[in-house]
Each structure stands twice: as C-alpha cells, then as structure tokens.
Design a protein around this motif. Structure first.
Motif, mmCIF file in Angstrom:
data_model
loop_
_atom_site.group_PDB
_atom_site.id
_atom_site.type_symbol
_atom_site.label_atom_id
_atom_site.label_comp_id
_atom_site.label_asym_id
_atom_site.label_seq_id
_atom_site.Cartn_x
_atom_site.Cartn_y
_atom_site.Cartn_z
ATOM 1 N N HIS A 262 64.429 -13.221 -8.704
ATOM 2 C CA HIS A 262 63.514 -12.794 -7.650
ATOM 3 C C HIS A 262 62.251 -12.125 -8.174
ATOM 4 N N GLY A 263 61.864 -12.492 -9.405
ATOM 5 C CA GLY A 263 60.680 -11.882 -9.989
ATOM 6 C C GLY A 263 59.409 -12.164 -9.217
ATOM 7 N N GLU A 264 59.240 -13.403 -8.748
ATOM 8 C CA GLU A 264 58.037 -13.745 -7.999
ATOM 9 C C GLU A 264 57.975 -12.978 -6.682
ATOM 10 N N ALA A 265 59.118 -12.881 -6.005
ATOM 11 C CA ALA A 265 59.155 -12.170 -4.724
ATOM 12 C C ALA A 265 58.848 -10.688 -4.920
ATOM 13 N N ALA A 266 59.409 -10.092 -5.970
ATOM 14 C CA ALA A 266 59.143 -8.681 -6.243
ATOM 15 C C ALA A 266 57.671 -8.458 -6.546
ATOM 16 N N PHE A 267 57.076 -9.368 -7.305
ATOM 17 C CA PHE A 267 55.659 -9.274 -7.631
ATOM 18 C C PHE A 267 54.813 -9.297 -6.359
ATOM 19 N N CYS A 268 55.101 -10.257 -5.482
ATOM 20 C CA CYS A 268 54.332 -10.377 -4.241
ATOM 21 C C CYS A 268 54.571 -9.188 -3.309
ATOM 22 N N ALA A 269 55.813 -8.749 -3.209
ATOM 23 C CA ALA A 269 56.141 -7.639 -2.316
ATOM 24 C C ALA A 269 55.358 -6.386 -2.685
ATOM 25 N N TYR B 89 48.107 -11.843 -15.205
ATOM 26 C CA TYR B 89 49.203 -11.434 -16.081
ATOM 27 C C TYR B 89 49.771 -12.663 -16.782
ATOM 28 N N ALA B 90 50.605 -12.391 -17.781
ATOM 29 C CA ALA B 90 51.256 -13.471 -18.519
ATOM 30 C C ALA B 90 52.631 -13.804 -17.962
ATOM 31 N N THR B 91 53.191 -12.914 -17.135
ATOM 32 C CA THR B 91 54.518 -13.120 -16.554
ATOM 33 C C THR B 91 54.549 -12.501 -15.163
ATOM 34 N N TRP B 92 55.591 -12.835 -14.418
ATOM 35 C CA TRP B 92 55.780 -12.242 -13.094
ATOM 36 C C TRP B 92 56.197 -10.781 -13.188
ATOM 37 N N SER B 93 56.631 -10.350 -14.344
ATOM 38 C CA SER B 93 56.988 -8.942 -14.519
ATOM 39 C C SER B 93 55.791 -8.091 -14.910
ATOM 40 N N GLY B 94 54.614 -8.719 -15.015
ATOM 41 C CA GLY B 94 53.394 -7.956 -15.232
ATOM 42 C C GLY B 94 52.975 -7.766 -16.676
ATOM 43 N N GLU B 95 53.500 -8.592 -17.589
ATOM 44 C CA GLU B 95 53.043 -8.500 -18.978
ATOM 45 C C GLU B 95 51.560 -8.862 -19.044
ATOM 46 N N TYR C 50 51.280 -19.162 -20.102
ATOM 47 C CA TYR C 50 51.556 -19.044 -18.674
ATOM 48 C C TYR C 50 50.628 -17.984 -18.096
ATOM 49 N N ALA C 51 50.220 -18.179 -16.865
ATOM 50 C CA ALA C 51 49.327 -17.220 -16.216
ATOM 51 C C ALA C 51 49.748 -16.989 -14.774
ATOM 52 N N VAL C 52 49.854 -15.730 -14.411
ATOM 53 C CA VAL C 52 50.049 -15.312 -13.021
ATOM 54 C C VAL C 52 48.731 -14.686 -12.572
ATOM 55 N N SER C 53 48.111 -15.296 -11.586
ATOM 56 C CA SER C 53 46.772 -14.882 -11.176
ATOM 57 C C SER C 53 46.768 -14.410 -9.727
ATOM 58 N N VAL C 54 45.980 -13.374 -9.477
ATOM 59 C CA VAL C 54 45.778 -12.865 -8.120
ATOM 60 C C VAL C 54 44.291 -12.990 -7.806
ATOM 61 N N HIS C 55 43.972 -13.860 -6.865
ATOM 62 C CA HIS C 55 42.602 -14.007 -6.384
ATOM 63 C C HIS C 55 42.505 -13.464 -4.961
ATOM 64 N N ALA C 56 41.380 -12.843 -4.635
ATOM 65 C CA ALA C 56 41.215 -12.223 -3.328
ATOM 66 C C ALA C 56 40.084 -12.883 -2.544
ATOM 67 N N ARG C 57 40.324 -13.023 -1.245
ATOM 68 C CA ARG C 57 39.250 -13.409 -0.343
ATOM 69 C C ARG C 57 38.479 -12.143 0.030
ATOM 70 N N PRO C 58 37.157 -12.150 -0.009
ATOM 71 C CA PRO C 58 36.394 -10.936 0.328
ATOM 72 C C PRO C 58 36.793 -10.379 1.697
#
Length: 208
Positions: free
Chosen positions: A35-42, A184-190, A198-206
């Motif tokens: 549940h790493g992805e879910a925890a990251f999003c939560a 980040y490099a992982t869903w755990s925030g490395e 691997y890349a975990v990216s967070v993009h924001a809408r203004p």
C-alpha cells in the motif's frame, strides 16, 4: 478514443487481471507492504477527497484509499483487471475506458488528486501520451494534484527500453498547465537523483 492498441494490451492481451491479483496477494502474504502508493497519496490529501485512479488495474490503490475515507473512481482499459476490482469492491465506481478518450467517459471534473501509478504513462499507446496527460489535467480542480509513478529504464519497465523520458513527460505536463511540485525515486519518498530508474512525480494545477 484512438482505436490504437496500448502497450499494456500488447504485452498482456488484456487477460492479466487474475494473475496480477494473485501476484499482489502473494506479496501481501509474505509480509510486503503493498500500500505504498496509497499511503503516499493519502499524505497529500485532505479528508474525504475525490480521487481518480487512472489505469486503476485491479483497484488495489483505489480500494485502499476508499478504506481511508476518500471517494475514489477507477478507470482502466483492461476488462480483466476491472473484473477483479468490481468483485473486490462492488460498491466503488469502476469505469471501462481508454484514457486517451477520458473526456468521453462522462466523468465529473474537480478531482482533488489524479493518480497514474504502475507505469500507466509508459504503457499508453504510442503517440497518445500528451493527449492523456492533458485530459488527466483537465479533470483536476484548481490546486489539484497529478501523481505519477513510472519506470525510466528496462530494469523498471516490462519493456526492452523506455518509450519516454522525464523531459518528455514534464513537457506534456507543462503544456497541460501543470507545474512540477516534487519528485522522488520511490513511493516511500527516497530522493530523486538524475539517472534514477524510477520516478514518482507530483504535478499541480495552479490554484487560480
């Protein structure tokens, strides 16, 4: 809808749902945190947020986020994956559809977070990537977040080579009006460093 077959369907023939579910069941039984992805999003969400899981597969992440109190909709092109999701969580909203035709699926916009995990972007049909990113961005509320996870080399993809680069992806996001917030490099925030596979990216809408 493009009519062009996506890379996922080319790899699996659209029949991977049951085996995919068994794979994660085995991981959970062996003590792995699935549940790493879910925890990251939560951690990015307020209570009772609206989440679109784009390329939701068997619903593993959307189901967990719903357990945490969020309102989740899952969309996937693979009916065998959605069959598992519907069986596991029949009360949730699961939609069969191609992400390249997301605007034809009747979704109400205004999602707080849109998730495309599990190499969704690299496994799209070739040439549809920018269209999908634009349509995902259009479903977000002002201030909403697009969260993606993707492999960048053969070691992190079920493909012989990566069909896109982070520069490509960031360009599509920029064209869709999104701004990179963190990576980040992982869903755990490395921490992400140039050359990571691997890349975990967070993009924001203004917000305005």
């Amino acid at each position: 809808m493009t009519g062009q077959q996506d890379r996922w369907t080319e790899l699996t023939g659209g029949q991977a749902g049951e085996e995919y579910a068994r794979r994660f069941a085995r991981l959970a039984e062996s003590g792995h945190d699935i549940h790493g992805e879910a925890a990251f999003c939560a951690a990015l969400l307020n209570e009772a947020s609206r989440v679109l899981d784009a390329g939701c597969g068997t619903g593993r992440i959307a189901i967990r986020l719903a357990e945490l109190g969020h309102r989740c909709t899952g969309v996937d092109v693979d009916s065998s994956m959605l069959a598992v999701a519907r069986r596991t969580a029949p009360g949730q909203e699961w939609i069969l559809g191609d992400l390249a035709g997301l605007d034809t699926l009747g979704l109400d916009p205004g999602f707080d977070l849109v998730l495309a995990a599990g190499n969704v972007i690299p496994l799209l049909a070739s040439g549809t990537e920018s269209t999908v990113v634009r349509q995902l961005a259009a479903t977000l509320r002002p201030g909403g977040l697009l969260v993606t996870g993707m492999g960048l080399d053969a070691a992190h993809l079920p493909l012989p080579e990566a069909p896109l680069t982070l520069t490509d992806f960031d360009t599509w996001c920029d064209q869709a009006g999104l701004t990179l917030s963190r990576r980040y490099a992982t869903w755990s925030g490395e921490p992400y460093q140039h050359g990571c596979g691997y890349a975990v990216s967070v993009h924001a809408r203004p917000a305005v």
